[in-house]
Motif scaffolding. Structure first.
Motif, PDB file in Angstrom:
ATOM      1  N   ASP A   1       0.839  -1.194   0.000  1.00 53.23           N
ATOM      2  CA  ASP A   1       0.000   0.000   0.000  1.00 53.23           C
ATOM      3  C   ASP A   1       0.880   1.251   0.000  1.00 53.23           C
ATOM      4  O   ASP A   1       1.954   1.277   0.594  1.00 53.23           O
ATOM      5  N   SER A   2       0.423   2.271  -0.700  1.00 48.85           N
ATOM      6  CA  SER A   2       1.194   3.516  -0.782  1.00 48.85           C
ATOM      7  C   SER A   2       1.196   4.283   0.536  1.00 48.85           C
ATOM      8  O   SER A   2       2.003   5.194   0.728  1.00 48.85           O
ATOM      9  N   ARG A   3       0.329   3.909   1.454  1.00 44.28           N
ATOM     10  CA  ARG A   3       0.252   4.595   2.742  1.00 44.28           C
ATOM     11  C   ARG A   3       1.027   3.814   3.807  1.00 44.28           C
ATOM     12  O   ARG A   3       0.932   2.589   3.869  1.00 44.28           O
ATOM     13  N   THR A  61      -6.369   5.891   9.028  1.00 46.44           N
ATOM     14  CA  THR A  61      -7.581   5.171   8.617  1.00 46.44           C
ATOM     15  C   THR A  61      -7.558   3.785   9.241  1.00 46.44           C
ATOM     16  O   THR A  61      -6.668   2.976   8.950  1.00 46.44           O
ATOM     17  N   ARG A 105      10.422   3.722   3.856  1.00 43.71           N
ATOM     18  CA  ARG A 105      10.028   4.342   5.118  1.00 43.71           C
ATOM     19  C   ARG A 105      10.940   3.900   6.256  1.00 43.71           C
ATOM     20  O   ARG A 105      11.313   2.741   6.349  1.00 43.71           O
ATOM     21  N   PHE A 149      -3.771   2.961   8.360  1.00 45.15           N
ATOM     22  CA  PHE A 149      -2.986   3.546   7.277  1.00 45.15           C
ATOM     23  C   PHE A 149      -2.944   5.057   7.422  1.00 45.15           C
ATOM     24  O   PHE A 149      -3.985   5.710   7.565  1.00 45.15           O
ATOM     25  N   LEU A 150      -1.717   5.604   7.374  1.00 43.10           N
ATOM     26  CA  LEU A 150      -1.513   7.026   7.603  1.00 43.10           C
ATOM     27  C   LEU A 150      -1.559   7.790   6.291  1.00 43.10           C
ATOM     28  O   LEU A 150      -0.844   7.457   5.339  1.00 43.10           O
ATOM     29  N   SER A 151      -2.390   8.820   6.232  1.00 40.57           N
ATOM     30  CA  SER A 151      -2.504   9.664   5.055  1.00 40.57           C
ATOM     31  C   SER A 151      -2.942  11.061   5.476  1.00 40.57           C
ATOM     32  O   SER A 151      -3.957  11.217   6.174  1.00 40.57           O
ATOM     33  N   ASP A 152      -2.157  12.063   5.080  1.00 40.52           N
ATOM     34  CA  ASP A 152      -2.454  13.460   5.411  1.00 40.52           C
ATOM     35  C   ASP A 152      -2.665  13.658   6.908  1.00 40.52           C
ATOM     36  O   ASP A 152      -3.553  14.416   7.343  1.00 40.52           O
ATOM     37  N   SER A 210       5.902  12.473   9.873  1.00 47.13           N
ATOM     38  CA  SER A 210       5.007  12.311  11.021  1.00 47.13           C
ATOM     39  C   SER A 210       5.840  12.162  12.286  1.00 47.13           C
ATOM     40  O   SER A 210       7.037  11.859  12.236  1.00 47.13           O
ATOM     41  N   ALA A 255       7.934   0.335   0.560  1.00 49.99           N
ATOM     42  CA  ALA A 255       6.946   1.215  -0.057  1.00 49.99           C
ATOM     43  C   ALA A 255       6.783   0.747  -1.499  1.00 49.99           C
ATOM     44  O   ALA A 255       7.491  -0.150  -1.958  1.00 49.99           O
TER      45      ALA A 255
END
Length: 568
Positions: free
Chosen positions: A312-314, A332, A536, A325-328, A556, A529
């Motif tokens: 996953d890209s996140r 989620t 990461r 899943f971390l995004s912005d 983050s 990634a």
């Protein structure tokens, strides 16, 4: 990311008599545009044209010129052959392998003074060998450089010019030039895992010539997997089907592979697997389609499906806000997993996750390993001193005590242990990671006080149950303790280590030279990634970094655990 793109670099050449080619350091490139119709990628980005022999060159100069010219495969090493007698030129086999030495400056030419009127001479090239490529394209490195000597016999012809009468097969390249991939380049021969679910790459190094496609096809159809990988993969080419024509020349991104009459008896599934193995193996040459033919007739082979290994890209993280899943800046959650991990009764130190994180394996601060899925928590292994666990795509959890490397256990989803004999010569196993296809196990071990990273093939039955691991192949010798390892992509193991109080990330292809990348101090976890460009890293203070070119910008904070995704 394909292996050729990963290792490709540019070469800057000084074409002076007596000097070998110098290459720039390898760099990792972004996704490259496709080739135009009818174009095949069979040449280097920069063509190096060495000099041929000049009148009056002495034996040492002839050998130096020959070594230099052998770094150009153009016209079947036509210029290098000019330094040989006609008989020696016919016998010399340059494409059977490569001797890789530390650097040009370490080479020593032993050329005794030739007496006046002498017509024979011997020159010995001494070098510090760091690796080699064998006749099958397999790359082997070494922990330290070893002294090696190559002998050359020469004779003076009737025209008064010296030429080489006997030269070792193969060519010599310094480590920097080899890593650039402009003479010999890496290509992944694709096999299947034992369940025919995933494609498994087997990296080989072949000369970059007009007939590279032929070499790849011949190796796949009539050859065998690398010895260490043999028991972990399957191939549709089982020996009864052979090549009717050894030459394969792609035209307009289509390669025709002519097979013997035995292919007429192959069923549709086997033909589809053959075609898929060939297409994926030839992809780096710009081939988009393979036609299997017998006697000029198209067999109309289909395509076999192969499961994805893309993560996953996140980033997958555990933070004060929860797990997901971390995004912005937002997390989620994952149903059936996030609530359980957020309220877990013990501090979590490691997380391994299946595709979509529907099933997660965790290790707590006291070393116990659990699995979490569908709102249920199961304890798997509580042996003392366990390394962080690994998870494979068939649902098995892999655990091992660090001080007992031989006692690996693969746990089924029903918590049934399957003992797997680990590396026999290791005194410690500090980290392990399973490839996303489940066919290869990477391990950081200590053998006779030496730290090294080994990769072993995983033997499985038709349903994916592991039964053993094969003899390990050593792929890296880290300079210091290994904090973490993971599979960055299908061919590359990421090794987090330290050297002289600095933290380093080794990008170690299985079957190729490593790339060393400086990592932020305090890094403790590396996670894959979708691209090597966005690896990461997690620091001990909870800082999450994502690679951006040569830099590691912070994305983050307050991340407790960075999850390692299996992909798919």
């Amino acid at each position: 990311m394909r292996i050729v793109r990963m290792l490709r670099g540019a070469i800057v050449v000084a074409a002076a008599l007596g000097l070998a080619a110098c290459a720039a350091l390898p760099t990792t490139g972004d996704v490259r545009p496709g080739l135009a119709a009818g174009q095949a990628d069979t040449s280097s980005d920069v063509a190096y044209v060495p000099q041929g022999p000049s009148d009056g060159m002495d034996p040492e100069q002839i050998v130096r010129g020959f070594i230099d010219a052998a770094s150009s495969p153009k016209d079947s090493w036509g210029i290098a052959r000019e330094y040989l007698t006609s008989s020696a030129a016919q016998k010399w086999k340059p494409d059977v392998g490569v001797t890789i030495d530390a650097s040009l400056s370490d080479r020593r030419y032993d050329a005794p003074t030739v007496a006046k009127g002498a017509t024979a001479a011997t020159v010995r090239l001494g070098l510090q060998q760091t690796a080699n490529v064998d006749e099958n394209g397999n790359y082997s490195g070494s922990a330290v450089s070893g002294s090696s000597e190559l002998p050359f016999s020469l004779a003076k012809g009737a025209d008064g010019q010296w030429r080489i009468t006997s030269a070792p097969d193969g060519i010599v390249l310094d480590a920097q030039s080899f890593a650039a991939g402009d003479v010999f380049a890496p290509y992944a021969l694709e096999y299947f895992d034992p369940t025919w679910t995933y494609l498994v790459p087997d990296v080989r190094w072949f000369p970059k010539r007009e007939n590279t496609a032929s070499r790849i096809v011949q190796s796949l159809v009539t050859g065998k997997p690398s010895p260490w990988l043999t028991n972990g993969v399957r191939t549709a080419f089982t020996g009864d089907v052979a090549l009717a024509r050894n030459t394969v020349t792609p035209v307009a991104q289509v390669a025709e592979v002519a097979l013997t009459d035995a292919a007429l008896s192959a069923d549709a599934a086997t033909l589809a697997r053959m075609r898929t193995q060939l297409e994926r193996s030839l992809a780096d040459l710009g081939v988009q389609q393979v036609k299997l033919t017998v006697g000029g007739r198209d067999l109309n082979a289909g395509s076999a499906s192969a499961a994805s290994t893309t993560v996953d890209s996140r980033p997958l993280v555990l933070t004060d806000k929860g797990f997901g899943f971390l995004s912005d800046g937002e997390v989620t959650p994952v149903a059936g997993v996030s609530a359980e991990l957020t309220s877990f009764p013990h501090p979590i130190t490691a997380i391994r996750a299946s595709s979509g994180a529907q099933r997660v394996v965790v290790q707590t601060a006291d070393g116990v390993v659990y699995a979490v899925a569908d709102g249920k928590v199961d304890e798997f292994d509580s042996r003392p001193g366990l390394a962080a666990p690994a998870l494979d795509p068939f649902g098995y959890i892999w655990t091992v005590p660090q001080q007992t490397p031989q006692a690996i256990t693969a746990w089924s989803t029903s918590i049934t242990p399957r003992p797997i004999t680990g590396p026999q010569d290791a005194s410690q196993l500090t980290a392990l990671a399973m490839s996303r296809d489940g066919s290869r196990l990477a391990m950081a071990v200590v053998v006779s006080g030496q730290i090294r990273v080994e990769v072993a093939a995983v033997t499985r039955d038709d349903r994916g149950a592991p039964t053993a691991i094969g003899p390990p192949s050593v792929v890296s010798w880290p300079p210091g303790p290994v904090a973490d390892i993971t599979w960055l992509d299908d061919t590359t193991v990421g090794v987090l280590t330290s050297d002289n109080n600095s933290t380093e990330l080794l990008e170690q292809p299985v079957g190729g030279p490593k790339t060393t990348v400086a990592a932020p101090d305090g890094t403790r976890t590396v996670a894959p990634a979708p691209s090597l460009l966005t690896i990461r890293l997690l620091g001990g203070t909870g800082v999450l970094w994502v690679r951006s070119g040569p830099n590691w910008p912070q994305v983050s904070t307050n991340v407790k655990v960075l999850g390692v995704q299996l992909g798919g």
